[in-house]
Design an enzyme around this catalytic site. Structure first.
Site, PDB file in Angstrom:
ATOM      1  N   LYS A  11     -28.426  19.012 111.756  1.00 33.47           N
ATOM      2  CA  LYS A  11     -29.115  18.268 110.699  1.00 33.47           C
ATOM      3  C   LYS A  11     -28.173  17.216 110.091  1.00 33.47           C
ATOM      4  O   LYS A  11     -26.941  17.288 110.258  1.00 33.47           O
ATOM      5  CB  LYS A  11     -29.611  19.249 109.640  1.00 33.47           C
ATOM      6  CG  LYS A  11     -30.775  20.125 110.130  1.00 33.47           C
ATOM      7  CD  LYS A  11     -31.241  21.050 109.009  1.00 33.47           C
ATOM      8  CE  LYS A  11     -32.548  21.740 109.339  1.00 33.47           C
ATOM      9  NZ  LYS A  11     -33.026  22.559 108.198  1.00 33.47           N
ATOM     10  N   TYR A  51     -42.162  19.607 111.694  1.00 29.61           N
ATOM     11  CA  TYR A  51     -42.300  20.470 110.506  1.00 29.61           C
ATOM     12  C   TYR A  51     -43.742  20.636 110.037  1.00 29.61           C
ATOM     13  O   TYR A  51     -43.981  20.968 108.888  1.00 29.61           O
ATOM     14  CB  TYR A  51     -41.436  19.906 109.373  1.00 29.61           C
ATOM     15  CG  TYR A  51     -39.959  20.239 109.499  1.00 29.61           C
ATOM     16  CD1 TYR A  51     -39.524  21.563 109.661  1.00 29.61           C
ATOM     17  CD2 TYR A  51     -38.990  19.249 109.419  1.00 29.61           C
ATOM     18  CE1 TYR A  51     -38.169  21.872 109.765  1.00 29.61           C
ATOM     19  CE2 TYR A  51     -37.628  19.553 109.518  1.00 29.61           C
ATOM     20  CZ  TYR A  51     -37.230  20.869 109.693  1.00 29.61           C
ATOM     21  OH  TYR A  51     -35.885  21.184 109.777  1.00 29.61           O
ATOM     22  N   PHE A  59     -41.708  20.996  99.032  1.00 29.56           N
ATOM     23  CA  PHE A  59     -40.481  20.321  99.473  1.00 29.56           C
ATOM     24  C   PHE A  59     -40.694  19.505 100.752  1.00 29.56           C
ATOM     25  O   PHE A  59     -39.752  18.926 101.285  1.00 29.56           O
ATOM     26  CB  PHE A  59     -39.343  21.325  99.686  1.00 29.56           C
ATOM     27  CG  PHE A  59     -39.669  22.461 100.639  1.00 29.56           C
ATOM     28  CD1 PHE A  59     -39.569  22.301 102.011  1.00 29.56           C
ATOM     29  CD2 PHE A  59     -40.072  23.701 100.153  1.00 29.56           C
ATOM     30  CE1 PHE A  59     -39.872  23.330 102.890  1.00 29.56           C
ATOM     31  CE2 PHE A  59     -40.379  24.745 101.023  1.00 29.56           C
ATOM     32  CZ  PHE A  59     -40.284  24.563 102.385  1.00 29.56           C
ATOM     33  N   ARG A  94     -30.341  32.180 115.818  1.00 25.04           N
ATOM     34  CA  ARG A  94     -30.695  32.402 114.399  1.00 25.04           C
ATOM     35  C   ARG A  94     -29.588  33.197 113.693  1.00 25.04           C
ATOM     36  O   ARG A  94     -29.288  32.954 112.523  1.00 25.04           O
ATOM     37  CB  ARG A  94     -32.027  33.156 114.269  1.00 25.04           C
ATOM     38  CG  ARG A  94     -33.255  32.378 114.703  1.00 25.04           C
ATOM     39  CD  ARG A  94     -33.650  31.260 113.786  1.00 25.04           C
ATOM     40  NE  ARG A  94     -34.127  31.671 112.486  1.00 25.04           N
ATOM     41  CZ  ARG A  94     -34.746  30.844 111.639  1.00 25.04           C
ATOM     42  NH1 ARG A  94     -34.973  29.572 111.968  1.00 25.04           N
ATOM     43  NH2 ARG A  94     -35.123  31.261 110.462  1.00 25.04           N
ATOM     44  N   THR A 100     -32.283  30.949 106.084  1.00 28.52           N
ATOM     45  CA  THR A 100     -32.748  29.599 105.691  1.00 28.52           C
ATOM     46  C   THR A 100     -32.113  29.130 104.388  1.00 28.52           C
ATOM     47  O   THR A 100     -31.627  28.004 104.293  1.00 28.52           O
ATOM     48  CB  THR A 100     -34.282  29.626 105.531  1.00 28.52           C
ATOM     49  OG1 THR A 100     -34.867  30.080 106.753  1.00 28.52           O
ATOM     50  CG2 THR A 100     -34.823  28.254 105.172  1.00 28.52           C
ATOM     51  N   ARG A 111     -24.801  28.530 108.112  1.00 27.94           N
ATOM     52  CA  ARG A 111     -25.431  28.187 106.833  1.00 27.94           C
ATOM     53  C   ARG A 111     -24.728  28.865 105.665  1.00 27.94           C
ATOM     54  O   ARG A 111     -24.599  28.286 104.577  1.00 27.94           O
ATOM     55  CB  ARG A 111     -26.910  28.557 106.885  1.00 27.94           C
ATOM     56  CG  ARG A 111     -27.724  27.635 107.802  1.00 27.94           C
ATOM     57  CD  ARG A 111     -29.087  28.217 108.095  1.00 27.94           C
ATOM     58  NE  ARG A 111     -30.023  27.246 108.667  1.00 27.94           N
ATOM     59  CZ  ARG A 111     -31.275  27.536 108.978  1.00 27.94           C
ATOM     60  NH1 ARG A 111     -31.742  28.777 108.788  1.00 27.94           N
ATOM     61  NH2 ARG A 111     -32.076  26.602 109.482  1.00 27.94           N
ATOM     62  N   ASN A 125     -28.908  22.911 105.083  1.00 19.93           N
ATOM     63  CA  ASN A 125     -28.453  24.116 105.787  1.00 19.93           C
ATOM     64  C   ASN A 125     -27.948  23.840 107.209  1.00 19.93           C
ATOM     65  O   ASN A 125     -27.973  24.730 108.062  1.00 19.93           O
ATOM     66  CB  ASN A 125     -29.523  25.201 105.736  1.00 19.93           C
ATOM     67  CG  ASN A 125     -30.869  24.736 106.261  1.00 19.93           C
ATOM     68  OD1 ASN A 125     -30.959  23.673 106.865  1.00 19.93           O
ATOM     69  ND2 ASN A 125     -31.895  25.542 106.054  1.00 19.93           N
ATOM     70  N   HIS A 128     -30.901  23.224 112.463  1.00 17.45           N
ATOM     71  CA  HIS A 128     -32.212  23.805 112.736  1.00 17.45           C
ATOM     72  C   HIS A 128     -32.078  24.704 113.950  1.00 17.45           C
ATOM     73  O   HIS A 128     -31.386  24.351 114.911  1.00 17.45           O
ATOM     74  CB  HIS A 128     -33.251  22.716 113.033  1.00 17.45           C
ATOM     75  CG  HIS A 128     -34.529  23.293 113.576  1.00 17.45           C
ATOM     76  ND1 HIS A 128     -35.484  23.851 112.761  1.00 17.45           N
ATOM     77  CD2 HIS A 128     -34.966  23.479 114.854  1.00 17.45           C
ATOM     78  CE1 HIS A 128     -36.470  24.331 113.520  1.00 17.45           C
ATOM     79  NE2 HIS A 128     -36.170  24.125 114.790  1.00 17.45           N
ATOM     80  N   GLU A 139     -41.188  23.485 120.167  1.00 19.72           N
ATOM     81  CA  GLU A 139     -40.139  22.563 119.721  1.00 19.72           C
ATOM     82  C   GLU A 139     -39.355  21.977 120.902  1.00 19.72           C
ATOM     83  O   GLU A 139     -39.042  20.785 120.899  1.00 19.72           O
ATOM     84  CB  GLU A 139     -39.192  23.290 118.762  1.00 19.72           C
ATOM     85  CG  GLU A 139     -39.888  23.627 117.437  1.00 19.72           C
ATOM     86  CD  GLU A 139     -39.032  24.491 116.516  1.00 19.72           C
ATOM     87  OE1 GLU A 139     -37.899  24.857 116.902  1.00 19.72           O
ATOM     88  OE2 GLU A 139     -39.519  24.809 115.412  1.00 19.72           O
TER      89      GLU A 139
HETATM   90  P1  IDP Z   1     -35.744  27.688 109.073  1.00  9.59           P
HETATM   91  O1  IDP Z   1     -35.113  26.320 109.197  1.00  9.59           O
HETATM   92  O2  IDP Z   1     -34.716  28.738 108.739  1.00  9.59           O
HETATM   93  O3  IDP Z   1     -36.590  28.057 110.265  1.00  9.59           O
HETATM   94  P2  IDP Z   1     -38.210  27.131 107.628  1.00  9.59           P
HETATM   95  O4  IDP Z   1     -38.900  28.067 106.698  1.00  9.59           O
HETATM   96  O5  IDP Z   1     -38.838  26.879 108.957  1.00  9.59           O
HETATM   97  O6  IDP Z   1     -36.703  27.650 107.799  1.00  9.59           O
HETATM   98  O7  IDP Z   1     -38.016  25.777 106.844  1.00  9.59           O
HETATM   99  C1  IDP Z   1     -37.598  24.618 107.515  1.00  9.59           C
HETATM  100  C2  IDP Z   1     -36.589  23.888 106.647  1.00  9.59           C
HETATM  101  O8  IDP Z   1     -37.209  23.498 105.420  1.00  9.59           O
HETATM  102  C3  IDP Z   1     -35.388  24.721 106.196  1.00  9.59           C
HETATM  103  O9  IDP Z   1     -34.388  24.839 107.170  1.00  9.59           O
HETATM  104  C4  IDP Z   1     -34.931  23.937 104.999  1.00  9.59           C
HETATM  105  O10 IDP Z   1     -34.238  22.753 105.404  1.00  9.59           O
HETATM  106  C5  IDP Z   1     -36.269  23.541 104.370  1.00  9.59           C
HETATM  107  N1  IDP Z   1     -36.712  24.530 103.396  1.00  9.59           N
HETATM  108  C6  IDP Z   1     -37.304  25.728 103.653  1.00  9.59           C
HETATM  109  N2  IDP Z   1     -37.595  26.391 102.510  1.00  9.59           N
HETATM  110  C7  IDP Z   1     -37.172  25.582 101.496  1.00  9.59           C
HETATM  111  C8  IDP Z   1     -37.204  25.719 100.059  1.00  9.59           C
HETATM  112  O11 IDP Z   1     -37.674  26.714  99.491  1.00  9.59           O
HETATM  113  N3  IDP Z   1     -36.686  24.678  99.360  1.00  9.59           N
HETATM  114  C9  IDP Z   1     -36.156  23.571  99.944  1.00  9.59           C
HETATM  115  N4  IDP Z   1     -36.114  23.407 101.280  1.00  9.59           N
HETATM  116  C10 IDP Z   1     -36.617  24.396 102.054  1.00  9.59           C
HETATM  117 MG    MG Z   2     -38.383  27.315 110.956  1.00 10.40          MG
END
Ligand code: IDP
Ligand code: MG
Length: 151
Positions: A11, A51, A59, A94, A100, A111, A125, A128, A139
């Site tokens: 990222k 996404y 967000f 993961r 996350t 992360r 974080n 991805h 993906e």
């Molecule tokens: P992941 O990346 O661990 O799979 P997802 O729930 O798929 O998590 O969310 C995608 C991305 O969206 C996260 O990696 C993060 O960058 C952002 N994100 C997820 N939840 C939040 C939140 O509660 N606040 C701000 N950004 C978030």
């Molecule tokens: Mg995800």
């Protein structure tokens, strides 16, 4: 256990903070095989498609800006996209990535060590990683053409 493929994106915060090499090092140490890699310009359409499951989240709009590098001054929205393959690849990556939410991510994960939450509430974080087999298949096909992935 099944041989899986999984998508990784470095990222924009990861790229800007020079964590690309560290991330690849961790993935390399996991024993998985890199089978595709490219720098790609993340169009608005690609970001939204990637996404799309999160499009109703508060967000979401900032997430699109984030992944397109708009918070980190990334030239041409470019990002490094990778595919890794191996036994249990999705869960393995993961685990290397961590949770996350960077505040919840375990110490020693990418992360957990390098993520942060900005004062605006954005999660930065670093990487991805696909979360399950259905996501991973979708993906990998979204980011890579078939002939860009080694057999
Ligand atoms: P992941 O990346 O661990 O799979 P997802 O729930 O798929 O998590 O969310 C995608 C991305 O969206 C996260 O990696 C993060 O960058 C952002 N994100 C997820 N939840 C939040 C939140 O509660 N606040 C701000 N950004 C978030
Ligand atoms: Mg995800």
């Amino acid at each position: 256990m099944a041989i899986e493929q999984t998508l990784i994106l470095i990222k924009p915060d990861g790229a800007a903070r020079r964590l690309t090499g560290l991330t690849i090092d961790r993935l390399d140490a996991s024993g998985l095989e890199m089978v595709a890699a490219k720098m790609i310009s993340v169009t608005e359409a690609l970001a939204r498609e990637h996404y799309k499951a999160l499009s109703d989240k508060p967000f979401f709009e900032n997430l699109i800006k984030y992944i397109r590098g708009e918070f980190h001054g990334i030239k041409d929205h470019r990002i490094l996209a990778l595919v890794y393959r191996g036994e249990n690849a999705i869960k393995t990556v993961r685990a290397v990535a961590g949770a996350t939410n960077p505040e919840a991510a375990a110490a020693g994960t990418i992360r957990g060590s390098f993520g942060r939450i900005t004062t605006a509430g954005q999660f930065e974080n670093v990487i991805h990683a696909s979360s399950d087999p259905a996501d991973a298949a979708r993906e990998v096909a979204l980011w890579f053409k078939k002939d860009e992935i080694l057999p």
